[in-house]
Design an enzyme around this catalytic site. Structure first.
Site, PDB file in Angstrom:
ATOM      1  N   LYS A   1     -17.665  67.724  29.392  1.00 15.19           N
ATOM      2  CA  LYS A   1     -17.800  66.804  28.247  1.00 15.19           C
ATOM      3  C   LYS A   1     -16.470  66.718  27.467  1.00 15.19           C
ATOM      4  O   LYS A   1     -15.996  65.629  27.128  1.00 15.19           O
ATOM      5  CB  LYS A   1     -18.934  67.314  27.348  1.00 15.19           C
ATOM      6  CG  LYS A   1     -19.150  66.597  26.042  1.00 15.19           C
ATOM      7  CD  LYS A   1     -18.600  67.341  24.814  1.00 15.19           C
ATOM      8  CE  LYS A   1     -19.027  68.765  24.661  1.00 15.19           C
ATOM      9  NZ  LYS A   1     -18.502  69.458  23.505  1.00 15.19           N
TER      10      LYS A   1
ATOM     11  N   LYS B   1      -8.223  69.131  19.506  1.00 15.87           N
ATOM     12  CA  LYS B   1      -9.129  70.050  20.219  1.00 15.87           C
ATOM     13  C   LYS B   1      -9.345  69.636  21.677  1.00 15.87           C
ATOM     14  O   LYS B   1      -9.291  70.472  22.588  1.00 15.87           O
ATOM     15  CB  LYS B   1     -10.462  70.099  19.460  1.00 15.87           C
ATOM     16  CG  LYS B   1     -11.601  70.768  20.188  1.00 15.87           C
ATOM     17  CD  LYS B   1     -11.394  72.247  20.413  1.00 15.87           C
ATOM     18  CE  LYS B   1     -12.567  72.841  21.203  1.00 15.87           C
ATOM     19  NZ  LYS B   1     -12.234  74.155  21.730  1.00 15.87           N
TER      20      LYS B   1
END
Ligand code: NAD
Length: 302
Positions: A240, A171
């Site tokens: 992030k 991911k």
């Protein structure tokens, strides 16, 4: 198979996913610090809880869609966390928390006899609403068999491995590639604009040529050329994701020269527009430096 589920973090992604579970006939108990978010979900048929422990008291399988690994860890393992209720069996983390976060979560849950499904998602808010997300799951095969019917409500799933953390690595690599494509396409758009070339025409040509990407085919036409900048993914969350990927690359000794440049642009955009600014507004600092606005004079503005 239980029809009682818990859902923590009903934000841009979590709310439409929780709604799909309710529509599929599950009884869903939700928690989020935002009273407005809870009120909207209760209107849609959810039960409200006032902390994660109340969620796991009501449901043995709990899904999470939260901003950061630290918040995920706290919701699961902290005071008033999920593991303080004895009935909890499985936690499915749909957030992007990075490989290390997923391992810490799985170990913490295992100490309480709870199974962990590392299951980040890709496809944005539109995909969450329409059930067309791409999900990647890493967990033991028997856990996967149990949660697959729930996850199929969100889109297509690939069981990428048996160890939590494996799906997270895929991911964060995906997201780094995605934001890098958006960053370079944004630079290209500003260059075209400054040179007097219609940026919409640039995208039209790129999309039948070799420079195309999800950014050029979807994000730029829908959210940049219209200047709506409302794709629904926050700059802070993208920063992030990139940090999590570059941390892993550094730990494994893999250079990420291009990825580091994309990170710098994200840091600048986040500084100028705030962590809650939309990812597609990444172009704005580049426009500022070049002294042009994409679409200006070409009729591309909404
Ligand atoms: P968001 O900020 O819209 O939603 C997060 C929700 O978590 C908010 O409702 C917030 O109130 C809640 N929250 C914050 N602290 C909490 C706590 N301590 N306990 C319980 N709830 C808490 O974020 P989002 O865009 O929905 O993203 C959620 C996750 O999904 C992130 O990890 C993100 O990286 C990932 N993701 C987002 C997208 C996207 O396009 N938005 C796509 C794929 C993955």
């Amino acid at each position: 198979m239980t029809k009682k589920l818990g859902f923590i973090g009903i934000g841009r992604m979590g709310a439409p996913m929780a709604r799909r579970l309710i529509a599929a006939g599950y009884s869903v108990t939700v928690f989020d610090p935002s009273a407005d978010a809870i009120a909207e979900l209760v209107k849609a048929g959810a039960q409200a809880a006032s902390n994660p422990a109340e969620v796991s008291a009501a449901a043995e399988i709990v899904l999470l869609s939260l901003p950061t690994p630290e918040i995920v860890k706290d919701a699961a393992l902290g005071a008033n966390g999920l593991t303080t209720s004895a009935g909890l069996r499985i936690v499915i983390d749909l957030s992007t928390t990075g490989p290390r976060g997923a391992k810490v979560l799985a170990e913490g849950l295992a100490a309480h006899g709870v199974g962990a499904v590392d299951c980040p998602v890709s496809g944005g808010v539109a995909g969450a609403a329409s059930g067309k997300l791409s999900l990647m799951a890493a967990c033991a095969p028997e856990l996967f068999a149990e949660v697959e019917p729930i996850l199929l409500n969100f889109g297509k799933i690939t069981h990428v491995g048996n160890e939590p953390g494996q799906a997270q690595l895929i991911k964060v690599i995906n997201n780094l590639m995605s934001v890098t494509a958006l960053a370079i396409a944004s630079e290209g758009l500003v260059l075209a604009q400054k040179a007097g070339i219609d940026p919409a025409m640039l995208m039209q040509v790129v999309n039948t040529g070799s420079g195309r990407s999800n950014a050029s085919e979807d994000k730029i036409p829908k959210y940049v050329l219209t200047r709506s900048f409302d794709f629904g993914f926050a700059l802070g969350l993208s920063a992030k994701d990139v940090r999590l990927c570059l941390d892993e690359a550094e730990a494994l000794g893999v250079p990420m020269i291009v990825g580091s440049a994309a990170r710098q642009l994200l840091t600048v955009a986040k500084g100028q527009l705030g962590a809650d600014g939309d990812l597609t507004a990444l172009i704005k600092p580049i426009e500022g430096w070049a002294g042009v606005e994409v679409g200006d004079g070409f009729g591309s503005k909404a």
